[in-house]
Scaffold this motif. Structure first.
Motif, mmCIF file in Angstrom:
data_model
loop_
_atom_site.group_PDB
_atom_site.id
_atom_site.type_symbol
_atom_site.label_atom_id
_atom_site.label_comp_id
_atom_site.label_asym_id
_atom_site.label_seq_id
_atom_site.Cartn_x
_atom_site.Cartn_y
_atom_site.Cartn_z
ATOM 1 N N ALA A 217 0.827 -1.214 0.000
ATOM 2 C CA ALA A 217 0.000 0.000 0.000
ATOM 3 C C ALA A 217 0.864 1.269 0.000
ATOM 4 C CB ALA A 217 -0.927 0.010 1.203
ATOM 5 N N ASP A 218 0.365 2.294 -0.668
ATOM 6 C CA ASP A 218 1.020 3.601 -0.627
ATOM 7 C C ASP A 218 0.613 4.368 0.630
ATOM 8 O OD1 ASP A 218 2.289 3.445 -3.265
ATOM 9 O OD2 ASP A 218 0.248 3.544 -4.038
ATOM 10 N N ARG A 219 -0.674 4.315 0.955
ATOM 11 C CA ARG A 219 -1.181 4.982 2.153
ATOM 12 C C ARG A 219 -2.130 4.046 2.883
ATOM 13 N NH1 ARG A 219 -4.522 9.036 1.570
ATOM 14 N NH2 ARG A 219 -4.933 8.789 -0.658
ATOM 15 N N VAL A 220 -2.360 4.337 4.150
ATOM 16 C CA VAL A 220 -3.195 3.492 4.997
ATOM 17 C C VAL A 220 -4.195 4.370 5.746
ATOM 18 C CG1 VAL A 220 -3.250 1.760 6.832
ATOM 19 C CG2 VAL A 220 -1.252 1.913 5.330
ATOM 20 N N ALA A 221 -5.449 3.913 5.782
ATOM 21 C CA ALA A 221 -6.473 4.528 6.630
ATOM 22 C C ALA A 221 -6.937 3.466 7.618
ATOM 23 C CB ALA A 221 -7.645 5.028 5.791
ATOM 24 N N VAL A 222 -6.842 3.769 8.903
ATOM 25 C CA VAL A 222 -7.190 2.811 9.960
ATOM 26 C C VAL A 222 -8.608 3.117 10.438
ATOM 27 C CG1 VAL A 222 -6.563 1.888 12.217
ATOM 28 C CG2 VAL A 222 -4.775 2.645 10.627
ATOM 29 N N MET A 223 -9.455 2.100 10.426
ATOM 30 C CA MET A 223 -10.867 2.279 10.739
ATOM 31 C C MET A 223 -11.232 1.520 12.004
ATOM 32 S SD MET A 223 -13.946 1.991 7.967
ATOM 33 C CE MET A 223 -15.492 2.850 8.229
ATOM 34 N N HIS A 224 -12.017 2.158 12.861
ATOM 35 C CA HIS A 224 -12.508 1.520 14.080
ATOM 36 C C HIS A 224 -13.884 2.063 14.409
ATOM 37 C CE1 HIS A 224 -12.554 -0.345 18.035
ATOM 38 N NE2 HIS A 224 -12.944 0.815 18.519
ATOM 39 N N ASN A 225 -14.813 1.150 14.654
ATOM 40 C CA ASN A 225 -16.151 1.533 15.113
ATOM 41 C C ASN A 225 -16.803 2.562 14.191
ATOM 42 O OD1 ASN A 225 -18.324 1.323 16.866
ATOM 43 N ND2 ASN A 225 -17.603 2.984 18.188
ATOM 44 N N GLY A 226 -16.630 2.356 12.863
ATOM 45 C CA GLY A 226 -17.300 3.196 11.889
ATOM 46 C C GLY A 226 -16.607 4.488 11.539
ATOM 47 N N THR A 227 -15.465 4.779 12.146
ATOM 48 C CA THR A 227 -14.754 6.023 11.859
ATOM 49 C C THR A 227 -13.305 5.724 11.473
ATOM 50 O OG1 THR A 227 -14.014 6.355 14.144
ATOM 51 C CG2 THR A 227 -16.168 7.263 13.535
ATOM 52 N N ILE A 228 -12.692 6.646 10.750
ATOM 53 C CA ILE A 228 -11.262 6.544 10.451
ATOM 54 C C ILE A 228 -10.498 7.283 11.540
ATOM 55 C CG2 ILE A 228 -9.443 7.270 8.867
ATOM 56 C CD1 ILE A 228 -11.301 6.644 6.575
ATOM 57 N N VAL A 229 -9.680 6.542 12.280
ATOM 58 C CA VAL A 229 -8.986 7.126 13.435
ATOM 59 C C VAL A 229 -7.603 7.632 13.081
ATOM 60 C CG1 VAL A 229 -10.289 5.744 15.084
ATOM 61 C CG2 VAL A 229 -8.119 4.860 14.197
ATOM 62 N N GLU A 230 -7.056 7.181 11.916
ATOM 63 C CA GLU A 230 -5.716 7.627 11.535
ATOM 64 C C GLU A 230 -5.498 7.357 10.058
ATOM 65 O OE1 GLU A 230 -1.029 7.162 12.958
ATOM 66 O OE2 GLU A 230 -2.620 6.017 13.950
ATOM 67 N N GLN A 231 -4.850 8.305 9.375
ATOM 68 C CA GLN A 231 -4.437 8.141 7.988
ATOM 69 C C GLN A 231 -3.006 8.629 7.841
ATOM 70 O OE1 GLN A 231 -7.177 9.167 4.712
ATOM 71 N NE2 GLN A 231 -8.581 9.992 6.257
ATOM 72 N N ALA A 232 -2.225 7.865 7.063
ATOM 73 C CA ALA A 232 -0.829 8.281 6.860
ATOM 74 C C ALA A 232 -0.226 7.468 5.726
ATOM 75 C CB ALA A 232 -0.009 8.069 8.138
ATOM 76 N N ALA A 233 0.916 7.944 5.204
ATOM 77 C CA ALA A 233 1.699 7.136 4.273
ATOM 78 C C ALA A 233 2.131 5.855 4.979
ATOM 79 C CB ALA A 233 2.907 7.922 3.798
ATOM 80 N N THR A 234 2.224 4.766 4.226
ATOM 81 C CA THR A 234 2.463 3.450 4.832
ATOM 82 C C THR A 234 3.730 3.431 5.676
ATOM 83 O OG1 THR A 234 1.337 2.399 2.979
ATOM 84 C CG2 THR A 234 2.753 1.008 4.347
ATOM 85 N N ALA A 235 4.829 3.912 5.123
ATOM 86 C CA ALA A 235 6.095 3.880 5.865
ATOM 87 C C ALA A 235 5.981 4.679 7.159
ATOM 88 C CB ALA A 235 7.221 4.417 4.997
ATOM 89 N N GLN A 236 5.337 5.828 7.085
ATOM 90 C CA GLN A 236 5.192 6.662 8.279
ATOM 91 C C GLN A 236 4.310 5.981 9.319
ATOM 92 O OE1 GLN A 236 3.669 10.584 7.493
ATOM 93 N NE2 GLN A 236 3.057 10.919 9.628
ATOM 94 N N LEU A 237 3.227 5.368 8.866
ATOM 95 C CA LEU A 237 2.310 4.725 9.806
ATOM 96 C C LEU A 237 2.985 3.578 10.545
ATOM 97 C CD1 LEU A 237 -1.090 4.750 10.203
ATOM 98 C CD2 LEU A 237 -0.654 2.426 9.450
ATOM 99 N N PHE A 238 3.766 2.764 9.829
ATOM 100 C CA PHE A 238 4.425 1.638 10.473
ATOM 101 C C PHE A 238 5.597 2.083 11.337
ATOM 102 C CE2 PHE A 238 1.854 -0.863 7.731
ATOM 103 C CZ PHE A 238 1.805 -2.130 8.284
ATOM 104 N N ARG A 239 6.213 3.202 10.956
ATOM 105 C CA ARG A 239 7.346 3.699 11.739
ATOM 106 C C ARG A 239 6.886 4.424 12.995
ATOM 107 N NH1 ARG A 239 9.529 6.105 7.909
ATOM 108 N NH2 ARG A 239 8.659 8.189 8.271
ATOM 109 N N GLN A 240 5.789 5.172 12.865
ATOM 110 C CA GLN A 240 5.364 6.001 14.002
ATOM 111 C C GLN A 240 3.839 6.144 14.018
ATOM 112 O OE1 GLN A 240 7.140 9.882 14.063
ATOM 113 N NE2 GLN A 240 6.845 10.137 16.260
ATOM 114 N N PRO A 241 3.132 5.078 14.385
ATOM 115 C CA PRO A 241 1.671 5.186 14.484
ATOM 116 C C PRO A 241 1.280 6.129 15.621
ATOM 117 C CG PRO A 241 2.419 3.113 15.424
ATOM 118 C CD PRO A 241 3.623 3.758 14.795
ATOM 119 N N ARG A 242 0.266 6.945 15.400
ATOM 120 C CA ARG A 242 -0.102 7.959 16.376
ATOM 121 C C ARG A 242 -1.231 7.513 17.298
ATOM 122 N NH1 ARG A 242 2.196 12.811 15.361
ATOM 123 N NH2 ARG A 242 3.201 13.092 13.331
ATOM 124 N N HIS A 243 -2.123 6.675 16.795
ATOM 125 C CA HIS A 243 -3.304 6.321 17.578
ATOM 126 C C HIS A 243 -3.065 5.007 18.330
ATOM 127 C CE1 HIS A 243 -7.540 5.625 18.580
ATOM 128 N NE2 HIS A 243 -7.757 6.879 18.246
#
Length: 562
Positions: A217-243
């Motif tokens: 994937a180029d980018r990732v959107a993380v979904m929980h309970n009907g909402t998107i809680v975090e979106q980021a470029a894949t490398a950034q998300l795996f390196r430093q997830p915020r949620h």
């Protein structure tokens, strides 16, 4: 320049239940965006809303701009013109998406004839090309097969062939590789990646497989309970997830490499506590007792020189060839191999859902292979199966209570109050709410239906459980709960498992011993650690090499060790 797809404040409700709550994201031309989250988080509902495939009672609002047109406001004929042509979807459950009365070739060709106006002969030839493209063996012969004649993974590949037939501009892939083994998974993702680069194809990949996400994937959107809680470029998300929820998903996908004497303990179970607060819980690592001296044991199950074949036209094609192995009391025997190699055929033959052509299946020393049907009732209680396709194996006309209660009344009759107590206990163990008892299978997500199938298998307290891809439809955190449950039940009840999966990492950590199957034959058997460290057969080495990339990506993620 406008994105190819722009979803703005998408909301989907069913009566008083809000399934999707203000979801927004974009997808550029040639980009792959992954939508990840647990089963029931709203991922598939989001995709179905975009395609206009939700039931009439669904209340949908917001905007879904595709190539400058709002899909939510198109007429039904205009949507039909787009679907399967420039906008296509790979559905999660191929058995329920394919028509059982038409050959798979005819179903692929139908899309080509409608949208590309090919002749019958041209569409058939192109269907064969597409089947070869997605690695279905012998496509010239299999083009006339019906869905039930293909394995689960092969049916999934047919769905992919149908989806890419018209070279769409946007492909929505809802769990596109769930039922596929690692080698085919890699080839399918390579194919999708090549198509998106060559054709500027955009892909919205809905998945719970973080290994795939990290690689493709180029980018990732993380979904929980009907909402998107975090979106980021894949490398950034795996390196430093915020949620916290994202960090929990990654931790649940991490396989602990530090102690190979423990079976798989997916380290994190995620529980939602309070409004918007997430806490990570680490269950204890449960060691297994040392393997016993099997030379002094009598096997619980002993399969000897088993032969099974299927009729193809005027000839019979072998599916199992002189298969032999033992399963001991309290043991987990893993079985791995590519889709179509004969794994499910073997499990169904052990259960006598198929009658073998030859060989023996000894349960406690009694050959059940040729027993008459009336004598098999005790077998049905002693040996239960968790099926690969939860939707196809659950009666759509029965509530969950009826499904579980009928199994108890047949195999373990007790007063109604006692049966209800056991049903409630089992629902608690598999993580389903008790108030769901009076709902039907179609009202649950794919992962929830899989848990219902597990509850049905375990509620009669069998001695041997055949797990046929028991966790393939589940997201990583639910996988952790189910695998923990299976291990705990094994210790509490003295269960034995024949654990069938294309996920080598799961098989490795669940199993005492592992068998490798290829083209209907067992090509290698050994202790789990030994098979992983020192595979002897070339086919085993091929499977392991395909699995290592995904596992390494997850294990080395900085987010896990943070």
């Amino acid at each position: 320049m406008q994105p190819l797809l722009s979803v703005e404040n998408l909301q989907v409700g069913f009566g008083h239940h809000a399934a999707v709550k203000g979801v927004s994201f974009t997808l550029e031309k040639g980009e792959m965006v992954a939508l990840v989250g647990e089963s029931g988080s709203g991922k598939s509902v989001t995709a179905l809303a975009m395609m206009g495939l939700l039931p009439k009672q669904a209340e949908v609002s917001g905007r879904v701009q595709f190539n400058g047109r709002d899909l939510l406001r198109l007429s039904a004929p205009a949507l039909r013109e787009l679907r399967g042509n420039s906008l296509s979807m790979i559905f999660q459950e191929p058995m329920t998406s394919l028509n059982p009365v038409y050959s798979v070739g005819a179903q692929i060709a139908e899309t080509l004839r409608i949208h590309q106006h090919l002749s019958r002969q041209q569409a058939r030839a192109r269907a064969i090309e597409l089947m070869a493209l997605v690695n279905i063996p012998e496509p010239v012969r299999r083009v006339d097969d019906f869905p039930h004649q293909l394995s689960g993974g092969q049916r999934q590949r047919v769905m992919i062939a149908m989806a890419i037939a018209c070279e769409p501009r946007l492909l929505i892939a809802d769990e596109p590789t769930t039922a596929l083994d690692v080698t085919v998974q890699a080839s399918i993702m390579t194919l999708l990646d090549r198509l998106r680069r060559e054709l500027s194809l955009s892909v919205l990949m809905i998945t719970h497989d973080l290994g795939l996400v990290s690689q493709w994937a180029d980018r990732v959107a993380v979904m929980h309970n009907g909402t998107i809680v975090e979106q980021a470029a894949t490398a950034q998300l795996f390196r430093q997830p915020r949620h916290d929820y994202t960090r929990g998903l990654m931790a649940a996908a991490w396989l602990d490499e530090r102690d190979l004497h423990y079976r798989q303990r997916l380290l994190t179970e995620i529980r939602h506590e309070g409004a918007g607060e997430f806490r990570l819980h680490r269950p204890p690592m449960l060691p297994f007792p040392p393997l016993r001296n099997r030379q002094a044991d009598t096997p619980l199950l002993s399969v000897k020189a088993l032969e099974v074949s299927y009729r193809q036209g005027g000839t019979r094609k072998p599916a199992l060839q002189r298969v032999g192995f033992d399963v001991y009391a309290g043991e987990t025997l893993g079985l791995v191999g590519e889709s179509g190699c004969g794994k499910s055929t073997l499990s169904r033959t052990i259960l006598r859902l198929l009658r073998p052509d030859g060989g023996e299946v000894l349960l406690d020393g009694v050959d059940i292979a040729q027993q008459p049907e009336p004598a098999l009732k005790n077998l049905r209680k002693s040996v239960q199966m968790i099926f690969q396709d939860p939707y196809a194996s659950l009666n759509p006309r029965q509530t969950i209570f009826t499904l579980l209660d009928s199994v108890l009344r047949l195999h373990d009759p007790a007063p109604a109050a006692e049966r209800l107590r056991r049903i409630h206990t089992m629902l608690d163990r598999v993580g389903l709410p008790r108030q769901s008892l009076h709902r039907y299978a179609h009202e649950f997500s794919g992962g929830q239906r899989q848990r219902i199938g597990i509850a049905r298998a375990l509620i009669v307290k069998p001695r041997l459980v055949i797990c046929d891809e028991a966790v393939s439809a589940l997201d990583v955190s639910i996988q952790a709960q189910i695998l923990n449950l299976l291990l705990e039940m094994k210790q509490e009840m003295g269960l034995s498992y024949l654990f069938i999966s294309h996920n080598l990492a799961v098989v490795r950590y669940m199993s005492d011993r592992i068998m490798v199957m290829n083209q209907g034959e067992i090509v290698e058997t050994g202790e789990a650690g030994e098979i992983w460290r020192h595979p002897q057969h070339a086919y085993t080495r091929q499977l392991l090499s395909a699995a290592i990339g995904t596992e390494t990506t997850l294990i080395t993620a900085e987010a896990v060790s943070a």
